[in-house]
Design a protein around this motif. Structure first.
Motif, PDB file in Angstrom:
ATOM      1  N   ASP A 210       0.833  -1.198   0.000  1.00 25.69           N
ATOM      2  CA  ASP A 210       0.000   0.000   0.000  1.00 25.69           C
ATOM      3  C   ASP A 210       0.874   1.257   0.000  1.00 25.69           C
ATOM      4  N   LYS A 211       0.240   2.402   0.038  1.00 25.65           N
ATOM      5  CA  LYS A 211       0.943   3.678  -0.081  1.00 25.65           C
ATOM      6  C   LYS A 211       1.986   3.871   1.022  1.00 25.65           C
ATOM      7  N   GLU A 212       1.750   3.290   2.176  1.00 21.58           N
ATOM      8  CA  GLU A 212       2.667   3.448   3.301  1.00 21.58           C
ATOM      9  C   GLU A 212       3.712   2.342   3.363  1.00 21.58           C
ATOM     10  N   GLY A 213       3.732   1.465   2.365  1.00 27.08           N
ATOM     11  CA  GLY A 213       4.729   0.400   2.334  1.00 27.08           C
ATOM     12  C   GLY A 213       4.366  -0.818   3.137  1.00 27.08           C
ATOM     13  N   LYS A 214       3.120  -0.910   3.587  1.00 30.40           N
ATOM     14  CA  LYS A 214       2.697  -2.062   4.391  1.00 30.40           C
ATOM     15  C   LYS A 214       2.393  -3.257   3.502  1.00 30.40           C
ATOM     16  N   PHE A 215       2.632  -4.446   4.038  1.00 32.89           N
ATOM     17  CA  PHE A 215       2.372  -5.682   3.300  1.00 32.89           C
ATOM     18  C   PHE A 215       1.886  -6.741   4.277  1.00 32.89           C
ATOM     19  N   LYS A 216       0.965  -7.584   3.800  1.00 30.57           N
ATOM     20  CA  LYS A 216       0.439  -8.664   4.636  1.00 30.57           C
ATOM     21  C   LYS A 216       0.207  -9.890   3.761  1.00 30.57           C
ATOM     22  N   GLY A 217       0.584 -11.057   4.248  1.00 28.50           N
ATOM     23  CA  GLY A 217       0.381 -12.283   3.472  1.00 28.50           C
ATOM     24  C   GLY A 217       0.684 -13.528   4.286  1.00 28.50           C
ATOM     25  N   PHE A 218       0.319 -14.687   3.718  1.00 26.98           N
ATOM     26  CA  PHE A 218       0.544 -15.975   4.369  1.00 26.98           C
ATOM     27  C   PHE A 218       1.639 -16.741   3.625  1.00 26.98           C
ATOM     28  N   PHE A 219       2.574 -17.332   4.367  1.00 20.57           N
ATOM     29  CA  PHE A 219       3.701 -18.036   3.757  1.00 20.57           C
ATOM     30  C   PHE A 219       4.038 -19.288   4.567  1.00 20.57           C
ATOM     31  N   LYS A 220       4.828 -20.178   3.936  1.00 23.62           N
ATOM     32  CA  LYS A 220       5.381 -21.334   4.635  1.00 23.62           C
ATOM     33  C   LYS A 220       6.812 -20.996   5.050  1.00 23.62           C
ATOM     34  N   HIS A 221       7.147 -21.253   6.306  1.00 29.44           N
ATOM     35  CA  HIS A 221       8.504 -21.082   6.799  1.00 29.44           C
ATOM     36  C   HIS A 221       9.025 -22.421   7.294  1.00 29.44           C
ATOM     37  N   GLN A 222      10.346 -22.528   7.375  1.00 26.91           N
ATOM     38  CA  GLN A 222      10.962 -23.762   7.853  1.00 26.91           C
ATOM     39  C   GLN A 222      11.911 -23.443   8.998  1.00 26.91           C
ATOM     40  N   LYS A 223      11.704 -24.131  10.117  1.00 33.71           N
ATOM     41  CA  LYS A 223      12.563 -23.930  11.281  1.00 33.71           C
ATOM     42  C   LYS A 223      13.906 -24.634  11.065  1.00 33.71           C
ATOM     43  N   LYS A 224      14.828 -24.392  11.991  1.00 34.16           N
ATOM     44  CA  LYS A 224      16.151 -24.996  11.879  1.00 34.16           C
ATOM     45  C   LYS A 224      16.074 -26.522  11.902  1.00 34.16           C
ATOM     46  N   ASP A 225      15.108 -27.085  12.660  1.00 35.55           N
ATOM     47  CA  ASP A 225      14.991 -28.540  12.748  1.00 35.55           C
ATOM     48  C   ASP A 225      14.221 -29.146  11.578  1.00 35.55           C
ATOM     49  N   GLY A 226      13.857 -28.316  10.592  1.00 35.30           N
ATOM     50  CA  GLY A 226      13.166 -28.809   9.406  1.00 35.30           C
ATOM     51  C   GLY A 226      11.656 -28.730   9.466  1.00 35.30           C
ATOM     52  N   THR A 227      11.093 -28.391  10.625  1.00 38.11           N
ATOM     53  CA  THR A 227       9.639 -28.282  10.764  1.00 38.11           C
ATOM     54  C   THR A 227       9.109 -27.150   9.888  1.00 38.11           C
ATOM     55  N   VAL A 228       8.111 -27.458   9.075  1.00 36.23           N
ATOM     56  CA  VAL A 228       7.491 -26.447   8.213  1.00 36.23           C
ATOM     57  C   VAL A 228       6.266 -25.892   8.925  1.00 36.23           C
ATOM     58  N   ILE A 229       6.177 -24.572   8.993  1.00 36.69           N
ATOM     59  CA  ILE A 229       5.062 -23.919   9.666  1.00 36.69           C
ATOM     60  C   ILE A 229       4.386 -22.932   8.723  1.00 36.69           C
ATOM     61  N   GLU A 230       3.136 -22.635   9.011  1.00 41.17           N
ATOM     62  CA  GLU A 230       2.385 -21.624   8.257  1.00 41.17           C
ATOM     63  C   GLU A 230       2.425 -20.329   9.071  1.00 41.17           C
ATOM     64  N   VAL A 231       2.801 -19.228   8.412  1.00 42.75           N
ATOM     65  CA  VAL A 231       2.896 -17.960   9.135  1.00 42.75           C
ATOM     66  C   VAL A 231       2.151 -16.849   8.405  1.00 42.75           C
ATOM     67  N   GLU A 232       1.610 -15.959   9.197  1.00 38.11           N
ATOM     68  CA  GLU A 232       1.009 -14.736   8.676  1.00 38.11           C
ATOM     69  C   GLU A 232       2.028 -13.621   8.883  1.00 38.11           C
ATOM     70  N   ILE A 233       2.493 -13.023   7.778  1.00 38.96           N
ATOM     71  CA  ILE A 233       3.516 -11.987   7.845  1.00 38.96           C
ATOM     72  C   ILE A 233       2.878 -10.608   7.687  1.00 38.96           C
ATOM     73  N   THR A 234       3.200  -9.713   8.608  1.00 40.35           N
ATOM     74  CA  THR A 234       2.831  -8.310   8.505  1.00 40.35           C
ATOM     75  C   THR A 234       4.118  -7.507   8.526  1.00 40.35           C
ATOM     76  N   SER A 235       4.329  -6.659   7.503  1.00 42.45           N
ATOM     77  CA  SER A 235       5.597  -5.934   7.437  1.00 42.45           C
ATOM     78  C   SER A 235       5.376  -4.494   7.000  1.00 42.45           C
TER      79      SER A 235
END
Length: 349
Positions: A210-235
């Motif tokens: 958006d105009k203020e540079g905000k972003f929001k979305g859902f992604f898959k992340h992977q922890k150091k031990d290999g566990t895959v998690i679903e995350v909601e990112i707000t930046s």
């Protein structure tokens, strides 16, 4: 001529009486009642600067004092100046030295021979206001840093060009399993499953903010031990040490999504049971009701027909019993999770 009526407390560190007199007159020419304090050497300046009762707005510093000079003098005045703006006064137009002194913490650099009452006054106003702004910015950044590191949710800051992590909070190291030092050798691609990286880079490039540079979305992340998690990112975009960077907050929604999936699966099973009840059960039940009506009629029913009716009644009853047991078995496999989740307002997602 209208003079500035504001109250300014000004320290002039100058060993040349003639130059000191000129600076004082220049200031009085533009400011109605300046509070001017003078020091002729470093020792006197240090006494003024270390005096907790002195309220100073700005420091003018000559670089050739009897007891200290040059870079060493700048270092000492910056150290004891308590972040007050420092303006260097010199008789030499050394461009490289002026640049070096600015890097050391000096606010401005004025050549004595080029000085006028107006330029000196402008330097006072500009550097005092700039000092106030920098102090407010520093306080704001400190509050932000405190909030950043104390956040219970993982947060990080990354470089927009290299995507390298610049900072992460304790919640991020605890949740993802990497140490702080490990995070700072990684970029934001490294916490994603390999098969997700290409799509992620495409989203990063094409997805609008958006105009203020905000972003929001859902992604898959992977922890150091290999566990895959679903995350909601707000930046969002922020300024850090004079550079625009992105700060992100990660909300692990894996458990929430698993819970929703479990509810959907349970609903599917319940719908299947409801369909069985409304369709499959109806057939043997309808036959039972019809056969009972035959036996209930007033007319005599031949023995042979009665035997047939009884046989069909038993078959229908067995069929109905089998169906009911099947429903009970399916229902027993449905585990209702009583955990409650605060999903918040999902209308904007």
């Amino acid at each position: 001529m209208i003079k500035d009526k504001s109250t300014y407390s000004i320290l002039i560190i100058e060993d040349n009486p003639g130059d000191l007199y000129i600076f004082q007159e220049y200031l009085r020419d533009q400011i109605l009642n300046p509070n001017i304090i003078s020091a002729t050497n470093f020792k006197e300046a240090a006494e003024v600067l270390l005096d907790g009762t002195q309220k100073l707005d700005i420091i003018f510093l000559d670089l050739s004092l009897p007891d200290k000079k040059g870079i060493a003098l700048i270092h000492e005045i910056v150290k004891i100046g308590k972040k007050r703006p420092i303006v260097v006064l010199t008789g030499y137009a050394d461009i490289q030295f002026s640049i070096d002194s600015l890097h050391l913490g000096v606010s401005d650099y004025l050549i004595k021979d080029e000085l006028t009452a107006l330029t000196l006054y402008k330097s006072v106003r500009y550097n005092i206001e700039r000092g106030k702004y920098l102090l407010q910015l520093e306080q704001s950044e400190k509050r932000y840093i405190d909030l950043f590191h104390l956040s219970p949710q993982p947060m990080w800051i990354y470089d927009l060009d290299t995507l390298m992590f610049l900072d992460v909070n304790d919640a991020a190291t605890a949740h993802y399993g990497y140490s702080y030092e490990e995070f700072l050798t990684m970029n934001i691609r490294d916490i994603r499953p390999k098969e997700e990286v290409v799509d992620f880079m495409k989203i990063l490039k094409e997805n609008p903010v958006d105009k203020e540079g905000k972003f929001k979305g859902f992604f898959k992340h992977q922890k150091k031990d290999g566990t895959v998690i679903e995350v909601e990112i707000t930046s969002n975009l922020i300024s850090r040490i004079g550079k625009t960077v992105r700060i992100s907050l990660a909300n692990d929604v894996t458990e929430r999504l698993n819970y929703i999936k479990a509810i959907v699966d349970q609903n599917e099973k319940l719908r299947e049971i409801a369909w069985i009840q409304s369709h499959v059960v109806r057939a043997p039940l309808a036959r039972l009701m019809g056969l009972i009506k035959i036996l209930d009629c007033d007319e005599d029913v031949p023995v042979k027909d009665k035997h047939f009716v009884y046989t069909e009644l038993l078959k229908s009853a067995d069929e109905l019993d089998e169906i009911i047991r099947g429903i009970s078995e399916k229902a027993s496999k449905i585990e209702i999770n009583n955990t409650t989740y605060d999903f918040g307002d999902t209308t904007s997602r």
